[in-house]
Design a protein around this motif. Structure first.
Motif, PDB file in Angstrom:
ATOM      1  N   GLY A  77      -0.105   1.695   6.177  1.00 48.27           N
ATOM      2  CA  GLY A  77       1.092   1.868   5.077  1.00 48.27           C
ATOM      3  C   GLY A  77       0.548   2.921   4.101  1.00 48.27           C
ATOM      4  N   PHE A  78      -0.584   2.957   3.488  1.00 44.56           N
ATOM      5  CA  PHE A  78      -1.030   3.963   2.481  1.00 44.56           C
ATOM      6  C   PHE A  78      -0.721   5.335   2.989  1.00 44.56           C
ATOM      7  CE2 PHE A  78      -3.657   6.314  -0.146  1.00 44.56           C
ATOM      8  CZ  PHE A  78      -3.509   5.501  -1.387  1.00 44.56           C
ATOM      9  N   GLY A  79      -1.059   5.532   4.345  1.00 48.48           N
ATOM     10  CA  GLY A  79      -0.802   6.882   5.079  1.00 48.48           C
ATOM     11  C   GLY A  79       0.535   7.183   5.035  1.00 48.48           C
ATOM     12  N   GLN A 113      10.703   0.293  -1.461  1.00 51.80           N
ATOM     13  CA  GLN A 113       9.795  -0.459  -0.985  1.00 51.80           C
ATOM     14  C   GLN A 113       9.504  -1.862  -1.580  1.00 51.80           C
ATOM     15  OE1 GLN A 113       8.116   0.044   1.799  1.00 51.80           O
ATOM     16  NE2 GLN A 113       8.142   2.293   2.384  1.00 51.80           N
ATOM     17  N   ILE A 114       9.607  -1.790  -2.979  1.00 54.16           N
ATOM     18  CA  ILE A 114       9.327  -2.860  -3.750  1.00 54.16           C
ATOM     19  C   ILE A 114      10.305  -4.031  -3.671  1.00 54.16           C
ATOM     20  CG2 ILE A 114       9.320  -4.022  -6.029  1.00 54.16           C
ATOM     21  CD1 ILE A 114       8.013  -1.480  -7.050  1.00 54.16           C
ATOM     22  N   THR A 115      11.716  -3.620  -3.507  1.00 53.05           N
ATOM     23  CA  THR A 115      12.764  -4.444  -3.269  1.00 53.05           C
ATOM     24  C   THR A 115      12.650  -5.018  -1.835  1.00 53.05           C
ATOM     25  OG1 THR A 115      14.424  -2.826  -2.690  1.00 53.05           O
ATOM     26  CG2 THR A 115      14.193  -3.703  -5.107  1.00 53.05           C
ATOM     27  N   THR A 156       0.871  -1.220   0.149  1.00 57.52           N
ATOM     28  CA  THR A 156       0.062   0.031  -0.053  1.00 57.52           C
ATOM     29  C   THR A 156       0.584   1.349  -0.031  1.00 57.52           C
ATOM     30  OG1 THR A 156      -0.243  -0.180   2.456  1.00 57.52           O
ATOM     31  CG2 THR A 156      -1.938  -1.063   0.902  1.00 57.52           C
ATOM     32  N   ALA A 157       1.971   1.264   0.521  1.00 53.27           N
ATOM     33  CA  ALA A 157       3.140   2.346   0.793  1.00 53.27           C
ATOM     34  C   ALA A 157       3.427   2.607  -0.855  1.00 53.27           C
ATOM     35  CB  ALA A 157       4.165   2.220   1.518  1.00 53.27           C
TER      36      ALA A 157
END
Length: 412
Positions: free
Chosen positions: A131-133, A362-364, A79-80
């Motif tokens: 996480g989105f926040g 964040q992806i890795t 979500t981030a």
């Protein structure tokens, strides 16, 4: 136009070279938001990280199996990334205030939900919201601190990185103390939620540099990746954050397997966090002096070597000592990778660029949380650390292949 060490690179034929845009003249009517953004980020990260101190209690209350815990951690990364990739560009056209307020509110809502969650799906939902926040808050906050005073971009991003680490160190300690004093599992989360909400009145009144303008073209996030310097900076950011995903799921079980007590595990986390906290601002300043891209590559290469060596440390004390070395290299590499992105984007694209860099990291890191547990379970300490070092080196090599830094720049 010049980059690292004052050496003129070969121009990118696809796009103009934006690596060193002229610093904007600070507006005397706009106070420097740096310290508020650093303090606010520390507060938000502290609240989000509190879950790791109380995870065993939450697991018992919600009757969650061990294998399901990975989903709770992973969803926050997802979500981030969505927030950073999807929303960061709006901060560049003047919506940073709204984004930061919404980010703070979402983190607070997530914390309140954690206080009362008693099923797996509720824990996942609370983690997704928080996480989105933080993914909404972070690029907008970085965009503000980079919007005017860009001559010391590395130092400023180093302070922001220090706030992240400080939150990781301080948050669990505060959460544990509140839980022990009150005996309530909800109390630590509610306390952090209230602290986060105190930021909103300040955000409503604070003069900000990025103001809404209909005349400014909204940056296209993924269009930025057509520039080789931007793509290289995103790959750099992905490389330096990748080992963090491994540490999140492997460090505590490994220390326990090596014979460390619970208090020693806590000390080891502080032993990693404190050097990072101290070194990151100085590491960023080194990049301001010698070139962010050059310093990021060199320190990341050192980090790869140390991560591999950690795979052969067979006592908790030796692992901690070598881990301090990794923390120092990482503290230099992280702010400079983000500073490289700042230099690769124009003043009107700062939040978008930082969103790309953070999202790539964040992806890795998120992928590594899923991979590292399996590697450790099947192969043990040496396999997981050496594999992490190899993957980090691979991503770092890709960054170099995208747009190498000239040999002259590396020696200046």
């Amino acid at each position: 136009m010049h980059i690292d060490g004052g050496v003129a690179p070969t121009p990118d034929p696809q796009t103009p070279d934006l690596q060193t845009p002229d610093p904007q003249t600070p507006d005397p009517q706009t106070p420097d938001p740096l310290w508020f953004m650093v303090g606010g980020h520390l507060m938000l990260i502290s609240g989000i990280i509190a879950i790791f101190t109380l995870l065993a209690e939450l697991q018992d209350r919600a009757r969650v199996a061990d294998w399901q815990l990975g989903f709770i951690a992973f969803v926050s990364f997802v979500t981030a990334v969505i927030a950073q990739f999807g929303l960061a560009r709006f901060a560049d056209v003047g919506y940073s205030r709204i984004m930061m307020i919404v980010g703070v509110l979402l983190v607070a809502v997530g914390l309140v939900w954690f206080a009362f969650a008693d099923t797996l799906w509720q824990l996942i939902a609370a983690r997704a919201i928080s996480g989105f926040g933080i993914g909404t808050w972070e690029p907008a906050a970085k965009g503000e601190i980079l919007s005017q005073k860009r001559e010391d971009v590395g130092r400023r991003l180093g302070l922001f990185a220090s706030a992240t680490t400080a939150g990781i160190v301080v948050g669990p300690l505060i959460a544990a103390a509140v839980f022990e004093i009150t005996g309530s599992l909800a109390a630590p989360f509610l306390a952090f939620a209230v602290l986060c909400l105190t930021m909103i009145p300040v955000l409503l009144r604070m003069p900000l540099a990025n103001r809404v303008s209909d005349d400014r073209e909204r940056p296209r996030m993924f269009a930025l990746l057509r520039r080789r310097n931007v793509l290289r900076s995103a790959a750099l950011a992905a490389a330096v954050i990748l080992p963090v995903g491994m540490y999140e799921v492997v460090w505590s079980p490994l220390m326990k397997d090596l014979g460390a007590s619970t208090w020693l595990i806590g000390v080891s986390l502080a032993a990693y966090g404190i050097p990072f906290l101290v070194v990151a601002p100085f590491g960023g300043a080194i990049g301001d002096r010698f070139g962010a891209t050059t310093v990021a590559f060199r320190s990341a290469a050192g980090m790869v070597v140390v991560v591999a060596v950690m795979g052969f440390m067979k006592t908790p004390l030796m692992l901690m000592i070598v881990g301090v070395g990794e923390a120092i290299f990482n503290a230099i590499a992280q702010p400079n990778a983000h500073a490289a992105m700042s230099q690769a984007t124009s003043p009107e694209e700062q939040a978008s660029g930082q969103g790309l860099a953070s999202g790539a990291g964040q992806i890795t890191a998120g992928a590594m949380t899923m991979l590292a547990a399996a590697l450790y379970d099947q192969g043990g300490q040496t396999v997981v650390f050496v594999s992490t070092a190899a993957l980090t080196a691979l991503v770092l090599g890709l960054a170099w292949m995208i747009a190498p830094v000239s040999e002259a720049a590396l020696t200046d």
